[in-house]
Structures are given as C-alpha cells and as structure tokens.
Design a protein around this motif. Sequence first.
Motif, PDB file in Angstrom:
ATOM      1  N   UNK A   1       0.836  -1.202   0.000  1.00 29.91           N
ATOM      2  CA  UNK A   1       0.000   0.000   0.000  1.00 29.91           C
ATOM      3  C   UNK A   1       0.873   1.255   0.000  1.00 29.91           C
ATOM      4  N   UNK A   2       0.316   2.346  -0.448  1.00 30.70           N
ATOM      5  CA  UNK A   2       1.049   3.613  -0.427  1.00 30.70           C
ATOM      6  C   UNK A   2       1.191   4.111   1.008  1.00 30.70           C
ATOM      7  N   UNK A   3       2.225   4.902   1.231  1.00 31.93           N
ATOM      8  CA  UNK A   3       2.368   5.595   2.499  1.00 31.93           C
ATOM      9  C   UNK A   3       3.135   4.855   3.570  1.00 31.93           C
ATOM     10  N   UNK A   4       3.789   3.731   3.230  1.00 32.58           N
ATOM     11  CA  UNK A   4       4.621   3.053   4.207  1.00 32.58           C
ATOM     12  C   UNK A   4       6.033   2.913   3.666  1.00 32.58           C
ATOM     13  N   UNK A   5       6.992   2.819   4.574  1.00 32.18           N
ATOM     14  CA  UNK A   5       8.373   2.549   4.197  1.00 32.18           C
ATOM     15  C   UNK A   5       8.782   1.201   4.775  1.00 32.18           C
ATOM     16  N   UNK A   6       9.684   0.526   4.070  1.00 34.78           N
ATOM     17  CA  UNK A   6      10.079  -0.828   4.443  1.00 34.78           C
ATOM     18  C   UNK A   6      11.595  -0.933   4.383  1.00 34.78           C
ATOM     19  N   UNK A   7      12.177  -1.534   5.399  1.00 32.23           N
ATOM     20  CA  UNK A   7      13.616  -1.755   5.400  1.00 32.23           C
ATOM     21  C   UNK A   7      13.933  -3.036   6.169  1.00 32.23           C
ATOM     22  N   UNK A   8      15.057  -3.658   5.849  1.00 30.09           N
ATOM     23  CA  UNK A   8      15.544  -4.834   6.566  1.00 30.09           C
ATOM     24  C   UNK A   8      16.662  -4.421   7.514  1.00 30.09           C
ATOM     25  N   UNK A   9      16.629  -4.987   8.716  1.00 29.08           N
ATOM     26  CA  UNK A   9      17.606  -4.617   9.731  1.00 29.08           C
ATOM     27  C   UNK A   9      17.736  -5.762  10.728  1.00 29.08           C
ATOM     28  N   UNK A  10      18.941  -5.967  11.236  1.00 30.32           N
ATOM     29  CA  UNK A  10      19.153  -6.989  12.256  1.00 30.32           C
ATOM     30  C   UNK A  10      18.753  -6.440  13.618  1.00 30.32           C
ATOM     31  N   UNK A  11      17.902  -7.182  14.318  1.00 27.34           N
ATOM     32  CA  UNK A  11      17.466  -6.818  15.665  1.00 27.34           C
ATOM     33  C   UNK A  11      17.664  -8.027  16.565  1.00 27.34           C
ATOM     34  N   UNK A  12      18.483  -7.878  17.575  1.00 28.30           N
ATOM     35  CA  UNK A  12      18.762  -9.000  18.459  1.00 28.30           C
ATOM     36  C   UNK A  12      19.445 -10.145  17.761  1.00 28.30           C
ATOM     37  N   UNK A  13      20.209  -9.850  16.714  1.00 30.34           N
ATOM     38  CA  UNK A  13      20.895 -10.893  15.965  1.00 30.34           C
ATOM     39  C   UNK A  13      20.015 -11.618  14.967  1.00 30.34           C
ATOM     40  N   UNK A  14      18.791 -11.136  14.755  1.00 28.43           N
ATOM     41  CA  UNK A  14      17.840 -11.757  13.838  1.00 28.43           C
ATOM     42  C   UNK A  14      17.485 -10.748  12.747  1.00 28.43           C
ATOM     43  N   UNK A  15      17.591 -11.150  11.486  1.00 26.46           N
ATOM     44  CA  UNK A  15      17.197 -10.250  10.414  1.00 26.46           C
ATOM     45  C   UNK A  15      15.681 -10.031  10.474  1.00 26.46           C
ATOM     46  N   UNK A  16      15.287  -8.766  10.435  1.00 24.73           N
ATOM     47  CA  UNK A  16      13.879  -8.409  10.519  1.00 24.73           C
ATOM     48  C   UNK A  16      13.535  -7.453   9.387  1.00 24.73           C
ATOM     49  N   UNK A  17      12.278  -7.429   9.031  1.00 27.65           N
ATOM     50  CA  UNK A  17      11.771  -6.449   8.073  1.00 27.65           C
ATOM     51  C   UNK A  17      10.830  -5.510   8.832  1.00 27.65           C
ATOM     52  N   UNK A  18      11.095  -4.219   8.727  1.00 25.64           N
ATOM     53  CA  UNK A  18      10.376  -3.212   9.501  1.00 25.64           C
ATOM     54  C   UNK A  18       9.502  -2.402   8.558  1.00 25.64           C
ATOM     55  N   UNK A  19       8.220  -2.360   8.861  1.00 32.62           N
ATOM     56  CA  UNK A  19       7.231  -1.627   8.073  1.00 32.62           C
ATOM     57  C   UNK A  19       6.795  -0.423   8.896  1.00 32.62           C
ATOM     58  N   UNK A  20       6.961   0.764   8.336  1.00 34.25           N
ATOM     59  CA  UNK A  20       6.657   1.992   9.081  1.00 34.25           C
ATOM     60  C   UNK A  20       5.609   2.819   8.340  1.00 34.25           C
ATOM     61  N   UNK A  21       4.535   3.195   9.030  1.00 36.29           N
ATOM     62  CA  UNK A  21       3.615   4.180   8.454  1.00 36.29           C
ATOM     63  C   UNK A  21       4.220   5.570   8.593  1.00 36.29           C
TER      64      UNK A  21
END
Length: 327
Positions: free
Chosen positions: A68-88
């Motif tokens: 959907x429009x209006x969100x940003x997405x990035x991959x980042x390691x958190x606690x040693x685990x690769x995560x994908x972060x979705x931000x409005x």
Amino acid sequence: MISYSRRSVTTDHSSMPEADYQNLIDGPTWAFIRETDRWYPPEAVGLTIAEQRDVYNRMCAAFRKPHPAGITVRDESLGGVMCRIYEPTQAAQTAMYFHGGGFVVGGLDSHDDVCAELCAATGLRIVSADYRLAPEHRHPAAYEDCLSASRAVLDRWPGPLIMAGDSAGGSLAASVTHALRGTGRINGQVLIYPSLGGDRSTGSYLTHAHAPMLTLADVEFYLTIRHPGPPPEHDPTAAALQDNDFTGLPPSVIFAAECDPLADDGREYRDRVLAAGGRAASIVDTGLVHGWLRARHSVPRAAESFARIAATLRALSTGVWPFGDRA
C-alpha cells in the motif's frame, strides 16, 4: 537428502467423522483452495526441503499484492535476527509479526504483503522476524530468535508491544508472550489460526482431520520436523498450551478457521486465560480454511476477517478491549 511433503503422511484417520466441506466452504474459498493447490500441489511428494521451500515461495509470490502507499520498508538486524520493519508515516506503537509455514517454510518475503497491509491498516510499526527454520535448526531455535528479536524491539522503541502471528508464527507469538509477560510491556496478542499444542486425539483435530489446506497428518508431520523426538511436554517455549501458568497474560484474541484441525486450540487457550483471570476471545471464522490470509483479496469471508484482525490490533495497541463485555 531430507525430503517431506505437507500431505505425504499417511496416518490412518479413516474412522473419523467427515466434515461436510461442500456445504461448509463457499465458492470463492474453493476457488482459493484450487489456486493454492495449483502452485503447491498435494502430489509434491519426495522433494527435498530446499525444493519444498521453493514451491512454497513461488506460491506466496503468486498471491502477493503490491505494498500500500504511504509506508516505508527496510531490513535490519534486531537482536541478531534479520527483521523487516514496516513503518507508516507516524507510528506510535509497534507489533511483532511471526510468519507461518510449519516452522519449515516461509520467511520475510512469504508474508511481506500481509505485514505491509497490516501496517497501512493499523498505523502500527510492524516488525517481521526471519527466524531460523527446521529441520536444520530444530526447537528451540525459532523460539529463541523470536524472543531475541522481540526483546531488541522493546529496547529500541518505547511504549507497549503487540504480539501477532499466523499458524506456526501464532505459536511462536504465544510462547514469546508467555516469556515476556512479566515486563509489563506487552499490550496484547493476536493469534491467527495458531498451532498451540492442543490434544490431537479429540475435537477439531478429529472433525477436521482431512480438511483442505491442512490435515491432522500434516500437523503431526510438522511436529516430527521441528523436534528430534516426541514433542516436549510442559514446555511453553514449544507450545503455549503446555504451560501450567496462564496468569498475567495480556488480552489475547485468537482467530481460528472453522475448517482447520487447529480450530479448537484457540478455544482451549481462551478458556485457560479466562480461568486464570485474564481477558481473551476466540473467534471462529465460518467456512474458512487454514492459510486463508492469502485469500484476503479474493474471498469476502477472508477480507472481513482480515479487517477484524486489523481493527483488533489497533484497539489492543491503545489498551482498548474491542469486544465489549465479551470475555
């Protein structure tokens, strides 16, 4: 060479009562089941784990929708685990999301559009964790990854956290919630057709032993992949219903599919939380099958349930119980 099939186990359940799926399941849902089988056919027997993951990933890609429009997405390691972060545009609260896949298949891409749409619909930051998969990494590897990523999120962003996930991911979300309940930072959990470790000799496990999309034999086989021996007992890190303490848990909502051997896990979990003085609700979605999240754009029943899930996440994130007097 390791091989398996989600429908390759031949446990004899022939004496079990058969549900009338022709009447329980509507036309759009049957169309979704047929399309799923076209990409992930029941006869996919004898493939290696890597090949099965490829088939599953291609199926997920076939159903995937644009962000959907209006969100940003990035991959980042958190606690040693690769995560994908979705931000409005502005996120006040955060939800963890753990993907389904029997602890064997799936990853950041398999549920990418689901997480993106939940972000847009709720206004929550959604963090999806790429936990380790069995059989290369058996229990408790997936649980440890999800717990580590959740703790890192709690350290990273202030405010409460919502736990969520589907199927195997719902199991992981519940287990992590049990571990983190003493932090005072978990505002709620939303579990979508979760596997919680219920009694496989009764209830929906028998009534829906031969359900489309997931059978009792499938459930039992995934357990053999996740654990090197019999599933552990009295171990809530493996299955939340194995806990002997349900006190202090946050408000919990379980969305079960009617035509699913796992359906009664949600009811049993709800009853345990209520008996311990907590707040919980179990919603059984009429005529839906395991894995229906991929049908949210093609099946009206699935679209309605997805909207209820988003509304529930929004409400719990602000400390609101969305079911009135309903426990």
